[in-house]
Design an enzyme around this catalytic site. Structure first.
Site, PDB file in Angstrom:
ATOM      1  N   ARG A 176       2.279   8.660   6.928  1.00  0.00           N
ATOM      2  CA  ARG A 176       2.507   8.619   8.386  1.00  0.00           C
ATOM      3  C   ARG A 176       3.941   8.189   8.465  1.00  0.00           C
ATOM      4  O   ARG A 176       4.692   7.639   7.576  1.00  0.00           O
ATOM      5  CB  ARG A 176       1.747   7.519   9.098  1.00  0.00           C
ATOM      6  CG  ARG A 176       0.162   7.639   9.047  1.00  0.00           C
ATOM      7  CD  ARG A 176      -0.242   6.277   9.602  1.00  0.00           C
ATOM      8  NE  ARG A 176      -0.236   5.380   8.583  1.00  0.00           N
ATOM      9  CZ  ARG A 176      -0.488   3.918   8.873  1.00  0.00           C
ATOM     10  NH1 ARG A 176      -0.886   3.557  10.146  1.00  0.00           N
ATOM     11  NH2 ARG A 176      -0.242   2.941   8.076  1.00  0.00           N
ATOM     12  N   ALA A 187      -3.697   1.713  12.760  1.00  0.00           N
ATOM     13  CA  ALA A 187      -4.872   1.628  12.264  1.00  0.00           C
ATOM     14  C   ALA A 187      -5.871   0.476  13.052  1.00  0.00           C
ATOM     15  O   ALA A 187      -7.001   0.444  12.696  1.00  0.00           O
ATOM     16  CB  ALA A 187      -4.937   1.467  10.734  1.00  0.00           C
ATOM     17  N   LYS A 229       6.531  -6.270  10.990  1.00  0.00           N
ATOM     18  CA  LYS A 229       5.783  -5.927   9.782  1.00  0.00           C
ATOM     19  C   LYS A 229       6.869  -5.060   8.844  1.00  0.00           C
ATOM     20  O   LYS A 229       6.723  -4.833   7.605  1.00  0.00           O
ATOM     21  CB  LYS A 229       4.724  -5.023  10.255  1.00  0.00           C
ATOM     22  CG  LYS A 229       4.020  -4.273   8.996  1.00  0.00           C
ATOM     23  CD  LYS A 229       2.770  -3.390   9.428  1.00  0.00           C
ATOM     24  CE  LYS A 229       2.044  -2.693   8.350  1.00  0.00           C
ATOM     25  NZ  LYS A 229       2.766  -1.852   7.829  1.00  0.00           N
ATOM     26  N   LYS A 267       0.761  -1.353   0.131  1.00  0.00           N
ATOM     27  CA  LYS A 267      -0.030  -0.066   0.154  1.00  0.00           C
ATOM     28  C   LYS A 267       0.916   1.347  -0.047  1.00  0.00           C
ATOM     29  O   LYS A 267       0.729   2.085  -0.817  1.00  0.00           O
ATOM     30  CB  LYS A 267      -0.991   0.001   1.080  1.00  0.00           C
ATOM     31  CG  LYS A 267      -2.029   1.231   1.152  1.00  0.00           C
ATOM     32  CD  LYS A 267      -3.131   0.778   1.948  1.00  0.00           C
ATOM     33  CE  LYS A 267      -2.848   0.296   3.326  1.00  0.00           C
ATOM     34  NZ  LYS A 267      -2.006   0.916   4.340  1.00  0.00           N
ATOM     35  N   PHE A 306      -3.692  -0.308   6.852  1.00  0.00           N
ATOM     36  CA  PHE A 306      -4.213  -1.462   7.019  1.00  0.00           C
ATOM     37  C   PHE A 306      -5.474  -1.592   5.631  1.00  0.00           C
ATOM     38  O   PHE A 306      -5.448  -0.679   4.832  1.00  0.00           O
ATOM     39  CB  PHE A 306      -4.763  -2.019   7.857  1.00  0.00           C
ATOM     40  CG  PHE A 306      -3.843  -2.618   8.945  1.00  0.00           C
ATOM     41  CD1 PHE A 306      -2.653  -3.108   8.632  1.00  0.00           C
ATOM     42  CD2 PHE A 306      -3.804  -2.011  10.210  1.00  0.00           C
ATOM     43  CE1 PHE A 306      -1.601  -3.360   9.536  1.00  0.00           C
ATOM     44  CE2 PHE A 306      -2.845  -2.236  11.180  1.00  0.00           C
ATOM     45  CZ  PHE A 306      -1.645  -2.954  11.063  1.00  0.00           C
ATOM     46  N   PHE A 326       3.299  -8.947  -8.875  1.00  0.00           N
ATOM     47  CA  PHE A 326       4.538  -9.424  -8.270  1.00  0.00           C
ATOM     48  C   PHE A 326       5.025 -10.301  -9.203  1.00  0.00           C
ATOM     49  O   PHE A 326       4.229 -10.875 -10.147  1.00  0.00           O
ATOM     50  CB  PHE A 326       4.150 -10.337  -7.151  1.00  0.00           C
ATOM     51  CG  PHE A 326       4.000  -9.432  -5.609  1.00  0.00           C
ATOM     52  CD1 PHE A 326       5.095 -10.018  -4.622  1.00  0.00           C
ATOM     53  CD2 PHE A 326       3.184  -8.686  -5.474  1.00  0.00           C
ATOM     54  CE1 PHE A 326       4.924  -9.252  -3.479  1.00  0.00           C
ATOM     55  CE2 PHE A 326       3.080  -7.876  -4.491  1.00  0.00           C
ATOM     56  CZ  PHE A 326       4.167  -8.036  -3.240  1.00  0.00           C
ATOM     57  N   THR A 349       4.042   1.316  -1.037  1.00  0.00           N
ATOM     58  CA  THR A 349       4.608   1.452  -2.321  1.00  0.00           C
ATOM     59  C   THR A 349       3.781   2.167  -3.276  1.00  0.00           C
ATOM     60  O   THR A 349       4.530   2.976  -4.251  1.00  0.00           O
ATOM     61  CB  THR A 349       5.058  -0.009  -2.541  1.00  0.00           C
ATOM     62  OG1 THR A 349       6.023  -0.316  -1.569  1.00  0.00           O
ATOM     63  CG2 THR A 349       5.868   0.263  -4.030  1.00  0.00           C
ATOM     64  N   TRP A 359       6.685  -0.803  -7.880  1.00  0.00           N
ATOM     65  CA  TRP A 359       8.032  -1.373  -7.264  1.00  0.00           C
ATOM     66  C   TRP A 359       9.333  -1.408  -8.183  1.00  0.00           C
ATOM     67  O   TRP A 359      10.222  -0.980  -7.858  1.00  0.00           O
ATOM     68  CB  TRP A 359       7.819  -2.721  -6.376  1.00  0.00           C
ATOM     69  CG  TRP A 359       8.901  -3.154  -5.934  1.00  0.00           C
ATOM     70  CD1 TRP A 359       8.806  -3.028  -4.172  1.00  0.00           C
ATOM     71  CD2 TRP A 359      10.180  -3.651  -6.072  1.00  0.00           C
ATOM     72  NE1 TRP A 359      10.140  -3.548  -3.707  1.00  0.00           N
ATOM     73  CE2 TRP A 359      11.061  -3.757  -4.918  1.00  0.00           C
ATOM     74  CE3 TRP A 359      10.737  -4.079  -7.165  1.00  0.00           C
ATOM     75  CZ2 TRP A 359      12.179  -4.631  -4.710  1.00  0.00           C
ATOM     76  CZ3 TRP A 359      11.925  -4.612  -7.087  1.00  0.00           C
ATOM     77  CH2 TRP A 359      12.809  -4.932  -5.898  1.00  0.00           C
TER      78      TRP A 359
END
Length: 563
Positions: A101, A280, A112, A78, A308, A388, A80, A416
């Site tokens: 954030r 979150a 994480k 998210k 999230f 991916f 990225t 990415w």
């Protein structure tokens, strides 16, 4: 341009090879005057709150909110996508600012990871941002613990407010995962060491001061919110506030410099304002109102994220942050990956390299639920399918066909690997949706609704459940909250991020479930009521092999192993 590498590099290796511009050069892209910027070295700066005051008559830029499906260990990307979309919009000639954030050291050193994006869609300097940055979170930690010290000193010095030491709700905080501090006993050692009582620690980003910090419009509003914080109850069970302790001024003083948003840049030199970092799952999960308002004055477009999935961050952005912000997003991006969808369809993480259209067909119901939630809020949206290397052509075609069949706008993204170029399709799709579908923002509940009705609205409309069950302790707390006149406040659900339910193991799109509320906690300063569900923790623990075990510094002083 596509970046080709002989071997896949880590995020930190890519970041360390990037060429950064001096932060004054980034500021020069925006309407910032020389005396409105305070340098923190060559590549970081704080921005004066005078910017928003000076530009108060300027029309706000359009805010694009980035959210996601329920996260999985497979990763969604998210942050990225947030960075990549901002870079792509700038490539299209749109004056865009990213608003994110600040990462917490808890996830960074734990499991994480950081929160600066990845690959060629990162904010820089990623090492600084993921570690101490400009010290904002340390300032919040200090303010929180200064209040804790004032509470215990007040009790030690005679307790004029008759605070009931059994009913103090204020906890100390630390910005690390440390399960050993969840419950502690303080004041041991005799009469000169304070009054013994039970206490505990939360992680800083779950604290009410972090929430207050991120919802305040300015320093004056911050001080007023701090004054309203309830730290516990007296012997007659009446709330005791920071104002009663007369320390709101001192707490504001500790936070005044931290209130200034932080300016950095992306790998493609798109301006990024990074400020505040509430979780979150236990807090409201959005960057500061101050930063978003400032970004909206400085840019024509603002790409921001909420933590999230849409069941947590986006719902809280729209019910809690939007009223404080004063305006709503113009569009929403829902990030999904084929890997995560397959996990929601029943596949284990070690199977995800295998093509499995059946798992996709089951797991995609999780995507559909988040789409329905955003539709209920009346906002245009686009699904960003974050590609991916293990995704197969058949799997990508399945998702494309599913979206087309259900009339859901979707764009394949490769941010990415390709940076802004990999987000051009997404950016163009988002712009097209914003041009053709005007937002008709509609909250799912009103402030005058009862707290029970607010809880029901979230569970039935956002989670897809059938209702809410309040345990006896929560029912008693509800009566007190209403009796104190706090029933008008919005609800901040503290819930697992992994599931639409309050059970982390129920992936996909569960049906016919209720959500159990075990505790209702008033965060009057922040301006919401926290509803704790399941076994959600406000002080996480470290995993068996924390990310910190791979971190080091080389002989040149460069960080190693930071993702």
């Amino acid at each position: 341009m596509k970046h080709t590498k002989t071997a896949v590099q880590s995020d930190i290796e890519i970041a360390q090879q990037a060429s950064m511009k001096k932060i004054m050069d980034i500021a020069s892209l925006l309407d910032i005057e020389e005396d409105e910027i305070e340098l923190y070295g060559k590549y970081k700066a704080k921005l004066s709150l005078d910017i928003t005051k000076r530009l108060h008559n300027k029309q706000n830029g359009k805010v694009i909110l980035v959210t996601a499906i329920n996260p999985t260990p497979a990763g969604e990307g998210k942050s990225t996508v947030t960075v990549g979309l901002g870079q792509a919009l700038n490539k299209l000639g749109k004056k865009t600012i990213i608003a994110m954030r600040e990462p917490s050291l808890g996830p960074t050193m734990g499991m994480k990871g950081g929160a600066t994006g990845g690959g060629y869609s990162q904010v820089l300097p990623m090492e600084d941002i993921n570690l101490h940055f400009t010290g904002d979170i340390h300032a919040i930690t200090t303010a929180n613990n200064a209040l804790a010290a004032m509470i215990d000193n007040h009790i030690h010095q005679g307790n004029d407010l008759k605070i009931d030491t059994r009913r103090i709700t204020w906890k100390r905080v630390l910005d690390l995962n440390d399960r050993a501090l969840r419950k502690v006993v303080i004041g041991m050692g005799g009469p000169t060491q304070g009054v013994p009582r039970e206490d505990g620690f939360d992680i800083t980003v779950a604290s009410e001061i972090m929430a207050v910090f991120c919802l305040a419009k300015d320093v004056a509003d911050l001080k007023e919110r701090l004054a309203r914080i309830v730290i516990g109850y007296d012997l007659e069970k009446k709330p005791v506030t920071v104002k009663d302790l007369k320390v709101e001024g001192a707490l504001t003083l500790l936070l005044k410099d931290a209130c200034m948003p932080n300016l950095v840049q992306t790998m493609e030199h798109t301006p990024a304002i990074i400020h505040g970092g509430p979780f979150a799952n236990v807090a409201h999960g959005c960057n500061s109102v101050i930063a978003t308002q400032m970004a909206a004055k400085l840019g024509d477009y603002v790409v921001t994220e909420a933590g999230f999935g849409a069941d947590l961050g986006a719902e809280k952005f729209l019910h809690i942050k939007t009223p404080a912000l004063g305006f709503n997003p113009e569009a929403v991006v829902i990030v999904a990956t084929i890997r995560a969808i397959k996990m929601h369809g029943g596949m284990s993480k070690d199977q995800l390299k295998e093509e499995n259209l059946e798992a996709l067909s089951i797991g995609i119901e999780n995507v559909k639920k988040h789409v329905e939630t955003v539709e209920k809020f009346g906002l245009p949206y686009v699904i960003a399918l974050n590609e991916f290397i293990t995704d197969t052509a058949a799997e990508i075609d399945f998702v494309k066909n599913w979206c087309q069949k259900n009339d859901i706008p979707m764009a394949l993204t490769q941010v990415w690997e390709q940076g802004g170029d990999g987000g051009l399709e997404l950016a163009q799709t988002v712009l097209a949706q914003m041009e053709t579908k005007k937002p008709a923002f509609t909250p799912l509940y009103l402030s005058e609704d009862t707290l029970e009705k607010k809880l029901e609205a979230i569970v039935t409309n956002v989670y897809g459940g059938t209702g809410v069950e309040l345990l006896p302790a929560a029912q008693k707390q509800l009566q007190q909250i209403v009796g104190e006149g706090w029933g008008h406040l919005p609800v901040c659900m503290a819930k697992t991020q992994y599931s639409l339910t309050d059970d982390a193991k129920k992936l996909g799109r569960p049906e016919n479930f209720t959500v159990t509320i075990r505790e209702l906690k008033p965060s009057v300063g922040a301006g919401f009521i926290v509803a704790l569900t399941g076994n959600i923790m406000t002080m996480p623990g470290l995993p068996k092999e924390p990310a910190a075990l791979k971190m080091d510094v080389d002989e040149q002083g460069k960080a190693v192993g930071l993702f």
